[in-house]
Every structure is written in structure tokens, then in C-alpha cells.
Design an enzyme around this catalytic site. Structure first.
Site, PDB file in Angstrom:
ATOM      1  N   ASP A 110       0.846  -1.190   0.000  1.00  0.00           N
ATOM      2  CA  ASP A 110       0.000   0.000   0.000  1.00  0.00           C
ATOM      3  C   ASP A 110       0.886   1.247   0.000  1.00  0.00           C
ATOM      4  OD1 ASP A 110      -2.908   1.116   0.665  1.00  0.00           O
ATOM      5  OD2 ASP A 110      -1.475   2.215   1.915  1.00  0.00           O
ATOM      6  N   ILE A 111       0.582   2.205  -0.879  1.00  0.00           N
ATOM      7  CA  ILE A 111       1.322   3.465  -0.899  1.00  0.00           C
ATOM      8  C   ILE A 111       0.853   4.327   0.270  1.00  0.00           C
ATOM      9  CG2 ILE A 111       1.870   5.548  -2.218  1.00  0.00           C
ATOM     10  CD1 ILE A 111       1.294   3.980  -4.758  1.00  0.00           C
ATOM     11  N   ASN A 117      -2.755  12.828  -4.361  1.00  0.00           N
ATOM     12  CA  ASN A 117      -3.855  13.220  -5.254  1.00  0.00           C
ATOM     13  C   ASN A 117      -4.386  14.602  -4.899  1.00  0.00           C
ATOM     14  OD1 ASN A 117      -3.964  10.984  -6.977  1.00  0.00           O
ATOM     15  ND2 ASN A 117      -5.286   9.835  -5.598  1.00  0.00           N
ATOM     16  N   ASP A 128      -1.690   8.994 -10.719  1.00  0.00           N
ATOM     17  CA  ASP A 128      -1.643   7.895 -11.691  1.00  0.00           C
ATOM     18  C   ASP A 128      -0.206   7.600 -12.115  1.00  0.00           C
ATOM     19  OD1 ASP A 128      -4.367   7.646 -11.602  1.00  0.00           O
ATOM     20  OD2 ASP A 128      -4.747   8.655 -13.508  1.00  0.00           O
ATOM     21  N   GLU A 186      -4.637   2.264  -4.557  1.00  0.00           N
ATOM     22  CA  GLU A 186      -3.184   2.381  -4.408  1.00  0.00           C
ATOM     23  C   GLU A 186      -2.550   1.119  -3.837  1.00  0.00           C
ATOM     24  OE1 GLU A 186      -4.820   4.217  -0.532  1.00  0.00           O
ATOM     25  OE2 GLU A 186      -5.464   3.878  -2.596  1.00  0.00           O
TER      26      GLU A 186
END
Length: 229
Positions: free
Chosen positions: A99-100, A107, A116, A142
């Protein structure tokens, strides 16, 4: 002396092949036969193109349109097949969910196109660091997933730490913006942690949740955190 005829196989002005006909006899190919050969070449072009289009449709059905990794649906199918294979040929299997960290902030601060691009760059890093036999997928949003074939917890953790360190120490450059990205990773293994596909996913996800809850930018295995969650 022999005669030959080389007929290009064309689709939409592109040459996709050559249809070659040869004979030991000189001038053996008449104009009528040449006409028939052109018809055959046209049919071959249509058949080849249909096969290529079918292959492309199949590829698009199983890949994520942004990252070109496998999509969630195909990830589930591949993991199911791995468990079926385990029944025939027992072997270890680790699942890594990545997971980021604080992806929403990226964003919100820079816009979704930048987000993206970060996803695409991380997908490229996954391909670079993980092995060709591993199953890589965009799990959702993500999150990414990697099915590590014939890999026990210790090996999966080393691979995950290598990935985490690489992401942390190599800033992402997007439209001249320097972004420092970190990831949290949860790992579970079959057969020691989980007996079924569903249990493996659940425990890897719980290990990921523990990593995020306790500071992010770290690797946690179910073996390490199972008694704490």
C-alpha cells in the site's frame, strides 16, 4: 532456373507477413494463379489479424488499464489456480500486499494525473525487483499484490524490505516535481499462516493494516503480528 512469387500480407496498409511461392520450373506461376495467391494472402491477413485481435482482447481482460499489471479479478483467479496446484504438488506460497502511504495526500496536493503516474512508476519498480515467476497485480486503488511462488516468510520479507527500501530511497520525479514515496507491506504464507486462499488474503491484509497503524513505511508479516491483531 526457378520462378517465385512474393506476396505481401497486408492489413490496413501495414505489411504483417510475406507469402512466398516458388517453383523449380521457370514462369510456372500464371497470372491467374497469381490472382488466386493474392486472394489466399488476403485471407491469411484476415486470419492473422483476427488471431492478434483475439489475443489483445484476452490481454486487456486480465490486465489493469493504467499499470499493465494483472487486474484484481485475474489475481484472484491465479491465486485460486496456485492453491489447486498446491494440492497436486505441495509447495510454499507467500502473499504480499503493498500500500502506498498517504496516497490521498498526493492526489489532493498534485492532482490525480500525478497520482496515476506514481502508480505506473511503482508498478515498474515491482516488475524490476520481484521475479518473473511471481504474480503481480494491482489489487485496487493504491494497493498492489504479489503472489510469491515457492517462497517462505523469510524470503518474502527480504524481498519486501528490498522493495520498501528502494521506494523510500529513490524519489519519484513527476513533471519536475520530486516526490518522496513510502510503502507499507503485509505478508502471509501458506501453509504456516493460512490453509486457504481466503485466509491467506485476510492475514496478509491484517499484517498490512498493522504496518499502517503502527507508523507505516514498514514490512509486517502475519508471523510477527498475528498475536497482536
Amino acid at each position: 532456373m526457378c520462378s517465385s512469387d512474393l506476396i505481401p500480407i497486408i492489413y490496413e496498409k501495414d505489411v504483417i507477413g510475406i507469402f512466398a511461392v516458388t517453383s523449380k520450373e521457370p514462369d510456372a506461376i500464371s497470372s491467374f494463379q497469381g490472382h488466386l495467391l493474392n486472394i489466399v494472402a488476403d485471407q491469411a491477413a484476415m486470419s492473422i489479424t483476427n488471431a492478434l485481435l483475439h489475443s489483445e482482447v484476452e490481454r486487456l481482460a486480465i490486465t489493469d488499464g493504467l499499470t499493465d499489471l494483472y487486474n484484481h479479478k485475474h489475481f484472484q483467479e491465479r491465486l485460486t489456480k496456485e492453491f489447486q496446484r498446491i494440492e497436486r504438488i505441495p509447495h510454499s506460497l507467500s502473499l504480499m500486499i503493498i500500500d502506498i502511504d498517504h496516497f490521498k495526500r498526493i492526489n489532493d496536493a498534485y492532482g490525480h494525473p500525478t497520482g496515476d503516474t506514481v502508480l505506473v512508476k511503482l508498478a515498474a519498480i515491482l516488475r524490476k525487483i520481484l521475479r518473473g515467476i511471481d504474480v503481480l497485480a494491482r489489487y485496487g486503488g493504491e494497493e498492489f499484490a504479489a503472489v510469491l511462488i515457492n517462497t517462505e516468510t523469510s524470503g518474502a520479507k527480504k524481498m519486501a524490505e528490498r522493495l520498501r527500501s528502494h521506494v523510500m530511497n529513490n524519489p519519484f520525479y513527476v513533471d519536475e516535481k520530486k516526490l518522496t514515496i513510502t510503502v507499507s507491506i503485509g505478508i502471509a504464507m501458506h501453509p504456516h499462516d493460512a490453509a486457504t486462499k481466503e485466509e491467506l488474503i485476510s492475514k496478509a491484509d491484517q499484517a498490512l493494516y498493522y504496518a499502517k497503524k503502527n507508523g507505516r513505511n514498514q514490512v509486517c508479516t502475519w508471523k510477527d503480528v498475528g498475536k497482536k491483531v
